[in-house]
Design a protein around this motif. Sequence first.
Motif, PDB file in Angstrom:
ATOM      1  N   GLU A  18       3.822 -10.196  15.189  1.00  0.00           N
ATOM      2  CA  GLU A  18       3.522  -9.435  13.934  1.00  0.00           C
ATOM      3  C   GLU A  18       2.730 -10.551  13.138  1.00  0.00           C
ATOM      4  OE1 GLU A  18       6.528  -7.734  11.207  1.00  0.00           O
ATOM      5  OE2 GLU A  18       5.113  -7.478   9.745  1.00  0.00           O
ATOM      6  N   LEU A  19       1.383 -10.076  12.919  1.00  0.00           N
ATOM      7  CA  LEU A  19       0.494 -10.744  12.184  1.00  0.00           C
ATOM      8  C   LEU A  19       0.203 -10.408  10.886  1.00  0.00           C
ATOM      9  CD1 LEU A  19      -1.961 -11.715  14.945  1.00  0.00           C
ATOM     10  CD2 LEU A  19      -0.340 -13.386  14.051  1.00  0.00           C
TER      11      LEU A  19
ATOM     12  N   PRO B 102      -6.510  -9.841  14.485  1.00  0.00           N
ATOM     13  CA  PRO B 102      -5.231  -8.996  15.276  1.00  0.00           C
ATOM     14  C   PRO B 102      -5.406  -9.109  16.753  1.00  0.00           C
ATOM     15  CG  PRO B 102      -6.057  -7.675  13.418  1.00  0.00           C
ATOM     16  CD  PRO B 102      -7.085  -8.972  13.353  1.00  0.00           C
TER      17      PRO B 102
ATOM     18  N   LEU C 100      -3.062  -2.176  10.149  1.00  0.00           N
ATOM     19  CA  LEU C 100      -3.421  -2.062   8.765  1.00  0.00           C
ATOM     20  C   LEU C 100      -4.374  -2.726   8.108  1.00  0.00           C
ATOM     21  CD1 LEU C 100      -2.787  -0.586   5.950  1.00  0.00           C
ATOM     22  CD2 LEU C 100      -0.995  -2.170   5.926  1.00  0.00           C
ATOM     23  N   MET C 101      -5.525  -2.114   7.644  1.00  0.00           N
ATOM     24  CA  MET C 101      -6.459  -2.986   6.888  1.00  0.00           C
ATOM     25  C   MET C 101      -6.576  -2.553   5.459  1.00  0.00           C
ATOM     26  SD  MET C 101      -9.719  -3.104   9.257  1.00  0.00           S
ATOM     27  CE  MET C 101     -10.250  -4.609  10.183  1.00  0.00           C
TER      28      MET C 101
ATOM     29  N   SER D 184      -0.179  -2.588  21.492  1.00  0.00           N
ATOM     30  CA  SER D 184      -0.352  -2.800  20.108  1.00  0.00           C
ATOM     31  C   SER D 184      -0.239  -1.522  19.293  1.00  0.00           C
ATOM     32  CB  SER D 184      -1.872  -3.612  19.403  1.00  0.00           C
ATOM     33  OG  SER D 184      -1.865  -4.819  20.335  1.00  0.00           O
ATOM     34  N   SER D 185       0.199  -1.886  18.031  1.00  0.00           N
ATOM     35  CA  SER D 185       0.326  -0.706  17.025  1.00  0.00           C
ATOM     36  C   SER D 185      -0.995  -0.802  16.126  1.00  0.00           C
ATOM     37  CB  SER D 185       1.727  -1.036  15.998  1.00  0.00           C
ATOM     38  OG  SER D 185       2.779  -0.822  16.794  1.00  0.00           O
TER      39      SER D 185
ATOM     40  N   ALA E 118       6.259  -3.821  20.387  1.00  0.00           N
ATOM     41  CA  ALA E 118       5.770  -3.481  19.389  1.00  0.00           C
ATOM     42  C   ALA E 118       6.202  -2.314  18.793  1.00  0.00           C
ATOM     43  CB  ALA E 118       3.983  -3.541  19.219  1.00  0.00           C
ATOM     44  N   ASP E 119       6.775  -2.576  17.495  1.00  0.00           N
ATOM     45  CA  ASP E 119       7.399  -1.459  16.693  1.00  0.00           C
ATOM     46  C   ASP E 119       8.467  -0.208  17.518  1.00  0.00           C
ATOM     47  OD1 ASP E 119       6.210  -2.210  14.369  1.00  0.00           O
ATOM     48  OD2 ASP E 119       4.562  -0.927  14.616  1.00  0.00           O
TER      49      ASP E 119
ATOM     50  N   LYS F 257      -5.558   2.846   8.349  1.00  0.00           N
ATOM     51  CA  LYS F 257      -4.838   2.480   9.485  1.00  0.00           C
ATOM     52  C   LYS F 257      -5.736   2.814  10.455  1.00  0.00           C
ATOM     53  CE  LYS F 257      -0.256   3.814  10.466  1.00  0.00           C
ATOM     54  NZ  LYS F 257       0.874   4.690   9.750  1.00  0.00           N
TER      55      LYS F 257
ATOM     56  N   LEU G 165      -3.603 -12.300  19.393  1.00  0.00           N
ATOM     57  CA  LEU G 165      -2.587 -12.084  20.400  1.00  0.00           C
ATOM     58  C   LEU G 165      -3.277 -12.588  21.802  1.00  0.00           C
ATOM     59  CD1 LEU G 165      -2.459  -8.160  20.143  1.00  0.00           C
ATOM     60  CD2 LEU G 165      -0.525 -10.038  19.947  1.00  0.00           C
TER      61      LEU G 165
ATOM     62  N   SER H 131      -0.666  -6.375  11.576  1.00  0.00           N
ATOM     63  CA  SER H 131      -0.924  -5.884  12.875  1.00  0.00           C
ATOM     64  C   SER H 131       0.318  -6.495  13.701  1.00  0.00           C
ATOM     65  CB  SER H 131      -2.134  -6.155  13.507  1.00  0.00           C
ATOM     66  OG  SER H 131      -2.017  -7.678  13.558  1.00  0.00           O
ATOM     67  N   VAL H 132       0.713  -5.704  14.512  1.00  0.00           N
ATOM     68  CA  VAL H 132       2.013  -5.949  15.361  1.00  0.00           C
ATOM     69  C   VAL H 132       1.584  -5.815  17.097  1.00  0.00           C
ATOM     70  CG1 VAL H 132       4.434  -5.699  16.096  1.00  0.00           C
ATOM     71  CG2 VAL H 132       3.345  -5.070  13.750  1.00  0.00           C
ATOM     72  N   GLY H 133       1.493  -6.699  17.779  1.00  0.00           N
ATOM     73  CA  GLY H 133       1.245  -6.449  19.214  1.00  0.00           C
ATOM     74  C   GLY H 133       2.384  -7.040  19.897  1.00  0.00           C
TER      75      GLY H 133
ATOM     76  N   LEU I 228     -16.015  -2.688  11.997  1.00  0.00           N
ATOM     77  CA  LEU I 228     -15.656  -1.357  10.732  1.00  0.00           C
ATOM     78  C   LEU I 228     -16.469  -0.129  11.344  1.00  0.00           C
ATOM     79  CD1 LEU I 228     -15.328  -3.771   7.555  1.00  0.00           C
ATOM     80  CD2 LEU I 228     -13.404  -2.801   8.676  1.00  0.00           C
TER      81      LEU I 228
ATOM     82  N   PHE J 141      -0.545   4.914   0.526  1.00  0.00           N
ATOM     83  CA  PHE J 141      -1.231   5.876   1.330  1.00  0.00           C
ATOM     84  C   PHE J 141      -0.842   7.446   0.656  1.00  0.00           C
ATOM     85  CE2 PHE J 141       0.008   3.133   4.800  1.00  0.00           C
ATOM     86  CZ  PHE J 141      -1.133   2.574   5.143  1.00  0.00           C
TER      87      PHE J 141
ATOM     88  N   VAL K  32       0.921  -1.148   0.102  1.00  0.00           N
ATOM     89  CA  VAL K  32       0.002  -0.027   0.019  1.00  0.00           C
ATOM     90  C   VAL K  32       0.986   1.158   0.026  1.00  0.00           C
ATOM     91  CG1 VAL K  32      -2.038  -0.937   0.946  1.00  0.00           C
ATOM     92  CG2 VAL K  32      -0.259  -0.262   2.667  1.00  0.00           C
TER      93      VAL K  32
ATOM     94  N   VAL L  31     -10.291  -2.424  16.983  1.00  0.00           N
ATOM     95  CA  VAL L  31     -10.364  -3.457  16.432  1.00  0.00           C
ATOM     96  C   VAL L  31     -10.450  -4.670  17.498  1.00  0.00           C
ATOM     97  CG1 VAL L  31      -9.349  -5.405  14.887  1.00  0.00           C
ATOM     98  CG2 VAL L  31      -8.901  -3.042  14.211  1.00  0.00           C
TER      99      VAL L  31
ATOM    100  N   THR M  11      -5.149  -7.955   6.910  1.00  0.00           N
ATOM    101  CA  THR M  11      -4.621  -7.293   7.877  1.00  0.00           C
ATOM    102  C   THR M  11      -3.356  -7.411   8.270  1.00  0.00           C
ATOM    103  OG1 THR M  11      -5.008  -8.838   9.658  1.00  0.00           O
ATOM    104  CG2 THR M  11      -7.200  -7.368   9.022  1.00  0.00           C
TER     105      THR M  11
END
Lengths: 256, 550
Positions: A227-228, B282, A197-198, A193-194, B360-361, A172, B286, A216-218, A143, A43, A41, A178, A214
């Motif tokens: 990271e998923l 997400p 991104l969808m 969690s950050s 995370a990040d 984002k 977790l 995502s990082v948690g 959503l 942006f 992506v 979510v 998606t």
Amino acid sequence: MSSHRKVWKRASAWGIALLGCTFLVGCSPSIQQPLAGMTPVSFQKIAPNGWSAILASVQKGTQLKKYQIKSKVEVVDNSLHPYYATYGSIQKPDKVSMSVHEGDFNIDFFQQGKSAFSFINGHWSVATPLSNPDVFPTYLQILEGAAKTGAPVYLEPTQYIVDEYCTVYAVKVPAAAVEQLAEWDGGEVFSSSSPVLMTLMIGKRNDELREVQTTSVGSLPNIGPIELTSTTVLFNMNKKYADVTVPASLVKQMKD
Amino acid sequence: MNPSKTSRRWMWLVYLLWALFVNGFNMWVIGPLVKDLALLGVIAVLLIILLWLTSIPAYARKKWITFTVFALLLGQGLSSVAFYPTDSRIIYSVIMLLGLFFLALFITKAGWRNILVSTLGILVATIWLPVSEWPFLTHFTIAKEGRMSLIPADIPALPWAVINGKNGQSLVTLSLAVPTKAQLKELASESTHSKNSLYNLLQSADHEYELVQIRHVGGHTEVRPLPPRDMGKIQPWDLISSTFPFAISHWKVVDNHVITYLSPTLDAESATSLGLEPVSYPGNFLALSQQAWDTDMSEWQEAVTTAGSSMVLPALEIHHNVLEGEWHGAPIHVPVKGQIVLSEGSFTSRGAHQVLVEGADILQVVDLNSQQVVGTYHATLTRGLPHNIVTGPLRQGGRDAIFVNATPAYILTVQKDGQFHLVYTAPNDSLRFEAVLQSKPSDPPEIITNDPSALRDVPTRYFTSYTYRQGQLYRNWRVYETNVVNVQPIQWVGGREDLAVSIYGSGEYLILRRSYLPVLPATAVAFVLICLVGFGLRIRERRSSRVQSS
């Protein structure tokens, strides 16, 4: 003449030998490890009516009678990429047939009405039926919540998904938006969690939701970052391929 | 031309040496050319084959070519069964040896003695090290090569946990241990402690693994079951990370063996309902990971206690965003933003005592002397921060850099003022940093990676070494072995650093020690010499036939 033939014979022998050599050196198969394949992506461009287009497509999805779904979730962190994947059909209000791959375990689940069976380790056994098997109510719930955060929706280049061109939206969303409405884990919110991104892909033919990705990082105590990436594709909407039928192996096992 | 009697008497040695040489040449020169240089490599290989073919005197051509094919077939064949269970390995090897021996005898007509000696030579060489692992020999000696019994569908490659000992470190990994019928019956009658315990036991009986320790004692390598009392010395994460979070590892001690088996984290209903809420992956994953970790830890702690061992906790840990513990007798208490301690090192200046913390990040460098965060790095969407991070110096005796295995991978350094700098980004998505090896004190550190050919459009990764200079990685060497995973630096024999590696999709492992013998140049020179001898023989042959005809 004979020397001519001899030269010709010699040349063709060399030719065959060389050809053989190319084949010999050319074949070197090896095991490949999977690599993540997410749509990039940029942006670059805001889509002013993004949220309304997304929510309209999800609304439309809630009206579907039947559809098929496949999804894959990868733990990117791990260099060996274990994954969770599903493939199945949903026929509302209460029929489901789904295969789940979890790490290295394969599970099948079948439900019609109040009777449900699961297939693990080579045989079917009675299972607890799920109430309301349908992915769209949670899509709508989450959503709508994400839309309220006012996160800008970006328009990305068109993609071809399954059988049609799709408009691609990227957004984002704050992770909490979510996480807090999720049903499976009771809406647990993970503080570190950050943003998620969808990427949503909506068909140009009927404005149906076709694919959602998606990233995502948690981060969890003792484990660290997780990271998923997930990809979910919806297809065969209201088509007869999406009909849920009793698995042949279940019939066989019950009769034997 | 008639070779003299003495040269004939030593002919078996020529055959034997050539049989071994051609296997090495194939692994060190032919394979790499194709694997690295694509079409150019294929052309080069064709030229090499042409050169070789034309160097063989006419009278020996058929004999020599068929013998070469025989030597290659036997080498590859014996290596391909090298990791079968012993009984089937012996059966297949015997069939192959006899079959190829008689085929060679009748087709090459090179004489039974020559073929027998070569066959035995190749057999001994492949028992020492299968030909498929010979690529390592260009830059390593093999301190240990072996294989654990492993079903790749259970665990894709051998994991490594390290135990520190008095005379160096030892390795702990897993090996399949199927219980005998009597053992299973006994275990089954004892499986009463939870609702699923009997079911799990019977389901997983064929997929049970035991913990084994590979260690260096008195000049040789010993593989033994891990004594249960040493269980607490390993970090369970090292053993479970490859199946986390989709499987739970259960542990038990049976007759002084530590046994483990996997069960799926989720039951069928739960796994299906998770899949019916794809938008919430997400958060739900977790939660799944947390659940898996908690179960794993309680299983582990229970087993460690049962084994009469006690858990050795890391000196520094993060609890509720505070780095806590003890360092050189001083208590440490530093608020941080991460969740785990990645490694210790000197990141902002040489000789500094610091730890790298990750969340995370986010990455943070904590200085242990001043007890404060001295640098913070925030990742971006396009340049993420995975779990998989290696640290080590870029230059000889320099500060530690941070090698991040994102897609693409990149290298960060930290300035004195705590500023992070991106000093390198990989040119492709497949490059993976594995280790930083200070193999020779006088040389710059070697950055060990797995990365693909620059010319070929395939992501196949090879085991490679680089040196960093002015924003670029310069290749030192490449070993044409793919599927080299779980690269673990280890102080195998005190004082020097070796590498333990596993081969993906098998239970194979190697402990590699850097060597500086010029194997590759020597092979190339030997090949050229062999071709020159061949041409010499051809010239002699032509002269003598001219003498005869005149």
